[in-house]
Scaffold this motif. Structure first.
Motif, PDB file in Angstrom:
ATOM      1  N   ASP A 181      38.378  47.338  20.558  1.00 38.03           N
ATOM      2  CA  ASP A 181      38.283  48.716  21.046  1.00 38.03           C
ATOM      3  C   ASP A 181      38.673  48.857  22.514  1.00 38.03           C
ATOM      4  O   ASP A 181      38.693  49.974  23.037  1.00 38.03           O
ATOM      5  CB  ASP A 181      36.850  49.228  20.857  1.00 38.03           C
ATOM      6  N   TYR A 182      38.954  47.732  23.186  1.00 39.78           N
ATOM      7  CA  TYR A 182      39.302  47.768  24.610  1.00 39.78           C
ATOM      8  C   TYR A 182      40.333  46.675  24.871  1.00 39.78           C
ATOM      9  O   TYR A 182      40.435  45.702  24.118  1.00 39.78           O
ATOM     10  CB  TYR A 182      38.051  47.540  25.464  1.00 39.78           C
ATOM     11  N   HIS A 183      41.101  46.836  25.930  1.00 38.27           N
ATOM     12  CA  HIS A 183      42.083  45.813  26.317  1.00 38.27           C
ATOM     13  C   HIS A 183      41.492  44.992  27.458  1.00 38.27           C
ATOM     14  O   HIS A 183      41.543  45.382  28.618  1.00 38.27           O
ATOM     15  CB  HIS A 183      43.399  46.470  26.739  1.00 38.27           C
ATOM     16  N   TYR A 184      40.933  43.811  27.110  1.00 42.13           N
ATOM     17  CA  TYR A 184      40.178  43.038  28.094  1.00 42.13           C
ATOM     18  C   TYR A 184      41.001  42.678  29.334  1.00 42.13           C
ATOM     19  O   TYR A 184      40.467  42.633  30.451  1.00 42.13           O
ATOM     20  CB  TYR A 184      39.636  41.754  27.455  1.00 42.13           C
ATOM     21  N   LEU A 185      42.281  42.430  29.165  1.00 44.38           N
ATOM     22  CA  LEU A 185      43.083  41.997  30.318  1.00 44.38           C
ATOM     23  C   LEU A 185      43.253  43.095  31.358  1.00 44.38           C
ATOM     24  O   LEU A 185      43.757  42.833  32.454  1.00 44.38           O
ATOM     25  CB  LEU A 185      44.445  41.481  29.855  1.00 44.38           C
ATOM     26  N   ASP A 186      42.789  44.295  31.059  1.00 44.66           N
ATOM     27  CA  ASP A 186      42.753  45.337  32.098  1.00 44.66           C
ATOM     28  C   ASP A 186      41.790  44.963  33.222  1.00 44.66           C
ATOM     29  O   ASP A 186      41.893  45.507  34.328  1.00 44.66           O
ATOM     30  CB  ASP A 186      42.350  46.687  31.496  1.00 44.66           C
ATOM     31  N   THR A 187      40.861  44.060  32.968  1.00 43.32           N
ATOM     32  CA  THR A 187      39.980  43.605  34.054  1.00 43.32           C
ATOM     33  C   THR A 187      40.774  42.900  35.142  1.00 43.32           C
ATOM     34  O   THR A 187      40.317  42.808  36.284  1.00 43.32           O
ATOM     35  CB  THR A 187      38.884  42.660  33.529  1.00 43.32           C
ATOM     36  N   TRP A 188      41.964  42.416  34.799  1.00 45.51           N
ATOM     37  CA  TRP A 188      42.816  41.744  35.790  1.00 45.51           C
ATOM     38  C   TRP A 188      43.431  42.727  36.789  1.00 45.51           C
ATOM     39  O   TRP A 188      44.031  42.302  37.784  1.00 45.51           O
ATOM     40  CB  TRP A 188      43.927  40.974  35.093  1.00 45.51           C
ATOM     41  N   LYS A 189      43.303  44.004  36.537  1.00 44.15           N
ATOM     42  CA  LYS A 189      43.826  44.993  37.480  1.00 44.15           C
ATOM     43  C   LYS A 189      42.942  45.113  38.723  1.00 44.15           C
ATOM     44  O   LYS A 189      43.318  45.786  39.690  1.00 44.15           O
ATOM     45  CB  LYS A 189      43.939  46.353  36.796  1.00 44.15           C
ATOM     46  N   ASN A 190      41.782  44.481  38.693  1.00 48.40           N
ATOM     47  CA  ASN A 190      40.847  44.533  39.809  1.00 48.40           C
ATOM     48  C   ASN A 190      41.121  43.398  40.789  1.00 48.40           C
ATOM     49  O   ASN A 190      41.499  42.293  40.387  1.00 48.40           O
ATOM     50  CB  ASN A 190      39.412  44.427  39.295  1.00 48.40           C
ATOM     51  N   PRO A 191      40.872  43.637  42.081  1.00 50.21           N
ATOM     52  CA  PRO A 191      41.142  42.598  43.078  1.00 50.21           C
ATOM     53  C   PRO A 191      40.093  41.497  43.041  1.00 50.21           C
ATOM     54  O   PRO A 191      38.983  41.694  42.516  1.00 50.21           O
ATOM     55  CB  PRO A 191      41.066  43.369  44.399  1.00 50.21           C
ATOM     56  N   PRO A 192      40.384  40.330  43.587  1.00 51.45           N
ATOM     57  CA  PRO A 192      39.373  39.288  43.703  1.00 51.45           C
ATOM     58  C   PRO A 192      38.251  39.719  44.639  1.00 51.45           C
ATOM     59  O   PRO A 192      38.399  40.669  45.409  1.00 51.45           O
ATOM     60  CB  PRO A 192      40.151  38.100  44.279  1.00 51.45           C
ATOM     61  N   GLY A 193      37.131  39.030  44.548  1.00 52.24           N
ATOM     62  CA  GLY A 193      36.009  39.322  45.431  1.00 52.24           C
ATOM     63  C   GLY A 193      34.963  40.236  44.835  1.00 52.24           C
ATOM     64  O   GLY A 193      33.940  40.496  45.473  1.00 52.24           O
ATOM     65  N   LEU A 194      35.188  40.745  43.627  1.00 49.42           N
ATOM     66  CA  LEU A 194      34.234  41.625  42.972  1.00 49.42           C
ATOM     67  C   LEU A 194      33.318  40.825  42.046  1.00 49.42           C
ATOM     68  O   LEU A 194      33.585  39.671  41.723  1.00 49.42           O
ATOM     69  CB  LEU A 194      34.959  42.707  42.178  1.00 49.42           C
ATOM     70  N   GLY A 195      32.246  41.453  41.598  1.00 46.54           N
ATOM     71  CA  GLY A 195      31.401  40.865  40.576  1.00 46.54           C
ATOM     72  C   GLY A 195      31.902  41.231  39.189  1.00 46.54           C
ATOM     73  O   GLY A 195      32.753  42.118  39.023  1.00 46.54           O
ATOM     74  N   TYR A 196      31.347  40.563  38.172  1.00 49.40           N
ATOM     75  CA  TYR A 196      31.827  40.807  36.810  1.00 49.40           C
ATOM     76  C   TYR A 196      31.509  42.231  36.359  1.00 49.40           C
ATOM     77  O   TYR A 196      32.326  42.897  35.714  1.00 49.40           O
ATOM     78  CB  TYR A 196      31.197  39.793  35.868  1.00 49.40           C
ATOM     79  N   LEU A 197      30.331  42.727  36.695  1.00 52.65           N
ATOM     80  CA  LEU A 197      29.974  44.084  36.288  1.00 52.65           C
ATOM     81  C   LEU A 197      30.801  45.138  37.021  1.00 52.65           C
ATOM     82  O   LEU A 197      30.896  46.282  36.568  1.00 52.65           O
ATOM     83  CB  LEU A 197      28.483  44.325  36.517  1.00 52.65           C
ATOM     84  N   ASP A 198      31.415  44.756  38.122  1.00 52.15           N
ATOM     85  CA  ASP A 198      32.304  45.683  38.834  1.00 52.15           C
ATOM     86  C   ASP A 198      33.607  45.912  38.084  1.00 52.15           C
ATOM     87  O   ASP A 198      34.250  46.952  38.248  1.00 52.15           O
ATOM     88  CB  ASP A 198      32.637  45.148  40.231  1.00 52.15           C
ATOM     89  N   VAL A 199      34.011  44.948  37.276  1.00 51.22           N
ATOM     90  CA  VAL A 199      35.334  45.039  36.641  1.00 51.22           C
ATOM     91  C   VAL A 199      35.243  45.346  35.147  1.00 51.22           C
ATOM     92  O   VAL A 199      36.236  45.786  34.558  1.00 51.22           O
ATOM     93  CB  VAL A 199      36.136  43.734  36.850  1.00 51.22           C
ATOM     94  N   LEU A 200      34.094  45.112  34.537  1.00 46.86           N
ATOM     95  CA  LEU A 200      33.967  45.402  33.109  1.00 46.86           C
ATOM     96  C   LEU A 200      33.823  46.899  32.877  1.00 46.86           C
ATOM     97  O   LEU A 200      33.176  47.595  33.663  1.00 46.86           O
ATOM     98  CB  LEU A 200      32.754  44.679  32.525  1.00 46.86           C
ATOM     99  N   PRO A 201      34.376  47.413  31.790  1.00 43.05           N
ATOM    100  CA  PRO A 201      34.274  48.853  31.522  1.00 43.05           C
ATOM    101  C   PRO A 201      32.872  49.241  31.081  1.00 43.05           C
ATOM    102  O   PRO A 201      32.104  48.410  30.588  1.00 43.05           O
ATOM    103  CB  PRO A 201      35.267  49.054  30.368  1.00 43.05           C
ATOM    104  N   GLU A 202      32.546  50.501  31.269  1.00 39.62           N
ATOM    105  CA  GLU A 202      31.302  51.003  30.690  1.00 39.62           C
ATOM    106  C   GLU A 202      31.403  50.974  29.176  1.00 39.62           C
ATOM    107  O   GLU A 202      32.446  51.303  28.604  1.00 39.62           O
ATOM    108  CB  GLU A 202      31.027  52.424  31.168  1.00 39.62           C
TER     109      GLU A 202
END
Length: 321
Positions: A181-202
């Motif tokens: 239901d989601y494209h996980y590799l979209d999390t790669w659009k986020n910059p380094p230095g974030l936490g996991y919950l910052d990049v995962l979708p709601e």
């Protein structure tokens, strides 16, 4: 057909095992962030078909003990647990089923002790030969460009604290993001230095079409109790696993093997090389089936339970065990 729970001691580590049915043993190996419970639908299907369905909480998960030392979580160590489980059951061999880290275990077990593996049934994580360089050399470069969980998980205590503080939110977000239901590799659009919950979708509210609220709550309760450090320590051994498999370099998987994957699985898309199926076929000479499940992702056995159960039973029938 009652689900049974028992414990066994393996070199001082207490392992919890869920079992259902009687007959030839079929051992299910989970990944992260899962427990043995993630297989409960498959345990029922396989047991109903006349087999002994066995799902351990792997080292560091659920009701199995979690050693304090990071180096205790190598594939070689956990394979020792699986072989001890076979010995405890009085089984010379078993069929092994794996997903995620559990898939890597099944592949490596098939190289280290093929005489104990009647067949390997693997979901979503295809076999690939040992790379020429340590895994960290690949992910470190990628993590300089974008967020990458493989890198973020390496520092002890960092991801552990973030995920343990919000276990229900994390599990909902990560299960949803890994699904079809989601494209996980979209999390790669986020910059380094974030936490996991910052990049995962709601995640949308539960229940979902493929996961009930009761099932989700069972998993949340386990990780609320244990935290995530045991599972994260598996990631912290990726380079150590590479070092420990030097003697296995160049070997092919000789046991009968069956592979099923979700059409939208992120491991197939982003973590398994440019042509994972060609690599799989080249290195697993007795590969007897490859099945693609449309519109499914990484949790294919939950998203498309009927298709996976059918695949499992067909593989067991083909093996004649």
């Amino acid at each position: 057909m009652e689900l049974r729970h028992r414990y066994l001691d393996i070199d001082g580590t207490r392992m919890h095992v869920a079992e259902q049915g009687q007959g030839y043993p079929v051992v299910f190996c989970h990944g992260f962030p899962h427990t043995s419970y993630i297989w409960h639908r498959q345990l029922h299907a396989v047991a109903t078909a006349g087999y002994r369905a066995v799902a351990p909480d792997l080292r560091g998960y659920g009701r199995t003990e979690a050693p304090a030392q990071i180096e205790a979580y190598t594939n070689a160590a956990v394979i020792g647990d699986l072989l001890a489980l076979l010995d405890d059951m009085g089984a010379e061999r078993a069929v092994f089923v794996g997903l995620d880290f559990g898939a890597q275990l099944v592949w490596e077990l098939s190289l280290r002790a093929p005489e104990r593996v009647a067949g390997a049934v693997v979901l979503n994580n295809p076999f690939a030969p040992r790379p020429p360089r340590a895994p960290s050399e690949f992910w470190t470069k990628a993590a300089q460009r974008h967020f990458l969980h493989l890198s973020y998980f390496q520092e002890p205590g960092v991801a552990d604290a973030e995920l343990a503080a919000r276990p229900a939110e994390f599990l909902a977000r990560v299960y949803y993001s890994l699904s079809g239901d989601y494209h996980y590799l979209d999390t790669w659009k986020n910059p380094p230095g974030l936490g996991y919950l910052d990049v995962l979708p709601e995640a949308p509210p539960l229940p979902w079409s493929w996961l009930s609220t009761a099932e989700f709550d069972t998993l949340v309760a386990e990780f609320t109790r244990t935290g995530f450090t045991g599972g994260l320590n598996w990631y912290r051994n990726l380079d150590r696993n590479w070092e420990l498999t030097e003697s296995l370099a160049g070997r092919t998987v000789a046991v009968p093997a069956y592979f099923l994957y979700g059409e939208n699985d992120p491991d197939m898309e982003g973590f398994s090389g440019r042509d994972p199926l060609a690599t799989l076929r080249a290195n697993v000479p007795d590969l007897r089936a490859v099945v693609r499940v449309p519109d499914a992702g990484h949790l294919v056995h939950l998203e498309r339970t009927a298709a996976v159960d059918e695949f499992l039973l067909a593989a067991l029938g083909d093996l004649g065990v």
